[in-house]
Design a protein around this motif. Structure first.
Motif, PDB file in Angstrom:
ATOM      1  N   CYS A   4       0.882  -1.175   0.090  1.00  0.00           N
ATOM      2  CA  CYS A   4      -0.039   0.071   0.117  1.00  0.00           C
ATOM      3  C   CYS A   4       0.898   1.339  -0.010  1.00  0.00           C
ATOM      4  N   CYS A   7       3.310   1.695   3.080  1.00  0.00           N
ATOM      5  CA  CYS A   7       4.358   0.736   3.100  1.00  0.00           C
ATOM      6  C   CYS A   7       5.431   1.434   2.223  1.00  0.00           C
ATOM      7  N   HIS A  20       4.307   3.378   9.714  1.00  0.00           N
ATOM      8  CA  HIS A  20       3.110   4.105   9.391  1.00  0.00           C
ATOM      9  C   HIS A  20       1.724   3.476  10.428  1.00  0.00           C
ATOM     10  N   CYS A  46       0.920  -4.992   8.254  1.00  0.00           N
ATOM     11  CA  CYS A  46       0.297  -3.821   7.998  1.00  0.00           C
ATOM     12  C   CYS A  46      -1.259  -4.247   7.848  1.00  0.00           C
ATOM     13  N   GLU A  48      -3.486  -2.676   6.122  1.00  0.00           N
ATOM     14  CA  GLU A  48      -3.845  -2.533   4.896  1.00  0.00           C
ATOM     15  C   GLU A  48      -3.657  -3.443   3.788  1.00  0.00           C
ATOM     16  N   CYS A  49      -2.347  -3.762   3.599  1.00  0.00           N
ATOM     17  CA  CYS A  49      -1.940  -4.511   2.456  1.00  0.00           C
ATOM     18  C   CYS A  49      -1.557  -5.982   2.995  1.00  0.00           C
TER      19      CYS A  49
HETATM   20 ZN   LIG Z   1       1.011  -1.713   3.732  1.00  0.00          ZN
END
Ligand SMILES: [Zn+2]
Length: 77
Positions: A4, A7, A20, A46, A48-49
């Motif tokens: 993402c 990252c 992050h 992470c 998100e990803c």
């Molecule tokens: Zn990520």
């Protein structure tokens, strides 16, 4: 694995670099090398990803800061 944007923006191999907000810590290991330094390795995922990151902190000449952990794929244990 597609990283993402967050990252992609992480500064690697630099002590003190921030991660992050989407990173969640999943593991911390601290080991002291006798007569030498303490090494702390924290593992993050992470949200998100799904990327796995490792942050290594030690006052030695080894790698420091963020490193992306390769996707270990489907193990055949
Ligand atoms: Zn990520």
């Amino acid at each position: 694995m597609q990283l993402c944007e967050n990252c992609l923006s992480v500064t690697r191999d630099t002590s003190g670099a921030p991660g992050h907000p989407g990173l969640r810590i999943v593991d911390t290991r601290r080991s002291r090398i006798p007569g030498s330094v303490t090494v702390t390795i924290s593992t993050f995922r992470c949200q998100e990803c799904g990327a796995i990151w490792r942050y290594r902190e030690a006052k030695d000449n080894g790698p420091k800061g963020w490193a992306l952990v390769p996707d270990e794929g489907t193990g055949s244990e």
